[in-house]
Enzyme design. Structure first.
Site, PDB file in Angstrom:
ATOM      1  N   SER A  81       9.016  13.823   6.488  1.00  0.00           N
ATOM      2  CA  SER A  81       8.301  13.622   5.278  1.00  0.00           C
ATOM      3  C   SER A  81       8.045  15.054   4.731  1.00  0.00           C
ATOM      4  O   SER A  81       8.214  16.206   5.328  1.00  0.00           O
ATOM      5  CB  SER A  81       6.717  12.974   5.684  1.00  0.00           C
ATOM      6  OG  SER A  81       7.147  11.861   6.143  1.00  0.00           O
TER       7      SER A  81
HETATM    8  C1  LIG Z   1       8.791   8.749   6.730  1.00  0.00           C
HETATM    9  S1  LIG Z   1       9.606   8.145   8.139  1.00  0.00           S
HETATM   10  C2  LIG Z   1       8.652   8.957   9.334  1.00  0.00           C
HETATM   11  C3  LIG Z   1       8.606  10.475   9.187  1.00  0.00           C
HETATM   12  C4  LIG Z   1       8.062  11.076  10.446  1.00  0.00           C
HETATM   13  N1  LIG Z   1       6.792  10.840  10.867  1.00  0.00           N
HETATM   14  C5  LIG Z   1       8.085  12.618  10.168  1.00  0.00           C
HETATM   15  O1  LIG Z   1       8.216  13.513  11.413  1.00  0.00           O
HETATM   16  O2  LIG Z   1       8.345  13.193   9.153  1.00  0.00           O
HETATM   17  C6  LIG Z   1       9.234   6.196   8.489  1.00  0.00           C
HETATM   18  C7  LIG Z   1       9.823   5.743   9.470  1.00  0.00           C
HETATM   19  O3  LIG Z   1       8.988   4.523   9.859  1.00  0.00           O
HETATM   20  C8  LIG Z   1       9.935   3.682  10.678  1.00  0.00           C
HETATM   21  N2  LIG Z   1       9.364   2.352  10.579  1.00  0.00           N
HETATM   22  C9  LIG Z   1       9.470   1.547   9.567  1.00  0.00           C
HETATM   23  N3  LIG Z   1       9.166   0.414   9.925  1.00  0.00           N
HETATM   24  C10 LIG Z   1       8.544   0.417  11.175  1.00  0.00           C
HETATM   25  C11 LIG Z   1       8.020  -0.438  12.102  1.00  0.00           C
HETATM   26  N4  LIG Z   1       7.865  -1.628  11.696  1.00  0.00           N
HETATM   27  N5  LIG Z   1       7.823  -0.033  13.434  1.00  0.00           N
HETATM   28  C12 LIG Z   1       7.871   1.267  13.623  1.00  0.00           C
HETATM   29  N6  LIG Z   1       8.729   2.100  12.783  1.00  0.00           N
HETATM   30  C13 LIG Z   1       8.873   1.767  11.490  1.00  0.00           C
HETATM   31  C14 LIG Z   1      11.390   4.050   9.974  1.00  0.00           C
HETATM   32  O4  LIG Z   1      12.319   3.579  10.760  1.00  0.00           O
HETATM   33  C15 LIG Z   1      11.068   5.376   9.569  1.00  0.00           C
HETATM   34  O5  LIG Z   1      11.869   6.140  10.430  1.00  0.00           O
END
Ligand SMILES: C[S@@+](CC[C@H](N)C(=O)[O-])C[C@H]1O[C@@H](n2cnc3c(N)ncnc32)[C@H](O)[C@@H]1O
Length: 414
Positions: A81
């Site tokens: 992000s």
């Molecule tokens: C914006 S990214 C995370 C960014 C991260 N926190 C960083 O260090 O910048 C969003 C993540 O949420 C994960 N995600 C989406 N749905 C999810 C779920 N139901 N359970 C766990 N992870 C999920 C996606 O695979 C994705 O990798």
């Protein structure tokens, strides 16, 4: 040969350190980084170690995300992000040394920042639904010196009961709802920071417990990739002109697509609101107020071809905040009121048989926000378990979701 490569690595590390320092300064200047501990974490963690595919300038752009995975249509599924969003959410979370923190949605970088904040006595668990993301986050965390962070492959809908309770839960994917597991696994005096989608608008809300439910202690505008898995966001697109102009509605909402399509091509009414904003004044608070005050609410979205058709204003490119009443609708755009384009007036465009009434009501709501809430404390967002009787819930806009009833109300500004 080795000497040349060593020199290159050294130069890259120096570049990264300089860019990191500049990013921290910019985040401080914009008020996105405020507290010493969070500033120190951002100044310490090598962000480039978690996005090796991107050029350093992009990695350290305070406003840029690094997309790490897309679906077959090019839609982003995972990313590291933007620094300004991570800074804002970590400030909201108020993480202290020794805390146990759950991050939902991994990337590695944010988990490393959290590891800096909790220190050696704390515990960080980060979970992701995607094995590709888990694998790289785990690897990069170990390589960057954070092997203590626990990385798990999990659909976050059920949380991580085996490591609960958590003092802080930070959700980093757009959430349509708050599943019971998150509330159950939150420590009694814990804070849940979640990008919650409410009537098409997403705000990062910091929630704490109060009288048996969750209450906001602040929220911020943000954008995130959508949650996948069993809590995936149920959104509906009502096509009004092929795929070029459509209404984006929350899952449970219905709309008369045929009548609204006809309304789109009928002559429209234009209502100046008389309410002006300066060029740099954010108006996301007005949008949340509109989503609270207007009965049926969604986003009117258009592709460049849809805008070219001349049927809708440019504001639809990012999703114009729209009210629907039967086969009529109205939305907001703005027009410059100075040649330098430093001030704008909100304009309302109405379509359909009741265009005038719908547009007039919309203008009334804009004026009410201007009169009573502009510059005020903002909304109060409360989250009750589904099934809570109306009588136990106060006044405001009630949004019923699968697991929760979300109430948005606007205390009068003093
Ligand atoms: C914006 S990214 C995370 C960014 C991260 N926190 C960083 O260090 O910048 C969003 C993540 O949420 C994960 N995600 C989406 N749905 C999810 C779920 N139901 N359970 C766990 N992870 C999920 C996606 O695979 C994705 O990798």
């Amino acid at each position: 040969m080795n000497t040349v490569r060593d020199n290159d690595t050294k130069a890259t590390q120096q570049d990264a350190a300089a860019l990191r320092a500049t990013m921290v300064e910019q985040l401080r200047a914009q008020g996105e980084l405020r507290t010493d501990a969070v500033i120190r974490a951002f100044a310490t963690v090598p962000r480039e170690a978690f996005a090796p595919e991107a050029p350093l300038e992009k990695v350290y752009d305070r406003d840029d995300v690094v997309i790490t995975k897309r679906d077959e249509n090019g839609l982003a599924l995972s990313s590291v992000s933007a620094p300004r969003i991570q800074a804002m959410m970590l400030e909201q979370a108020d993480i202290q040394p020794g805390m146990r923190v759950l991050e939902i949605g991994s990337g590695g970088y944010n988990a490393a920042l959290i590891a800096e904040l909790v220190g050696p006595d704390g515990e960080v668990t980060t979970v992701d639904i995607d094995p590709f993301v888990v694998d790289r986050a785990e690897r990069y965390l170990a390589e960057a010196g954070y092997p203590q962070v626990r990385v798990l492959l999990v659909d976050a809908e059920g949380g991580v009961p085996e490591h609960a309770p958590f003092d802080r839960i930070i959700v980093t994917a757009g959430a349509a709802d708050i599943p019971p597991a998150w509330t159950e696994q939150l420590a009694e005096d814990g804070v849940l920071v979640v990008p919650l989608r409410m009537r098409g608008l997403t705000r990062s809300v910091a929630l704490v417990r109060e009288d048996g439910h969750l209450v906001s202690r602040g929220y911020q505008l943000c954008g995130f990739v959508s949650m996948q898995g069993s809590g995936a966001n149920a959104e509906r697109l009502v096509l009004l002109r092929g795929e070029d102009i459509a209404l984006r509605l929350d899952g449970g909402q219905t709309a008369d697509g045929e009548a609204l399509s006809a309304a789109l091509t009928s002559p429209r009414v234009v209502r100046p609101s008389g309410v002006e904003v300066g060029g740099f004044e954010p108006f996301d608070e007005l949008d949340l107020f509109l989503a609270t005050a207007l009965d049926d609410f969604g986003l009117l979205v258009a592709t460049p071809a849809g805008i070219e058709s001349g049927l809708v204003e440019r504001s639809t490119r990012m999703g114009a905040k729209t009210t629907l009443v039967g086969g009529s609708f109205a939305y907001r755009a703005s027009r410059a009121t100075s040649e330098e384009r430093t001030s704008f007036e909100f304009m309302v465009y109405g379509h359909g048989p009741d265009a005038e009434t719908v547009a007039d009501r919309y203008v009334e709501v804009i004026r009410e926000w201007d009169r009573a809430h502009r510059g005020g404390p903002g909304a109060r967002i409360e989250v009750f378990p589904a099934g809570t009787p109306d009588a136990e819930i106060g006044e405001g806009r009630l949004i019923d979701k699968k697991h929760t009833r979300v109430l948005i109300s606007w205390p009068a500004s003093s």
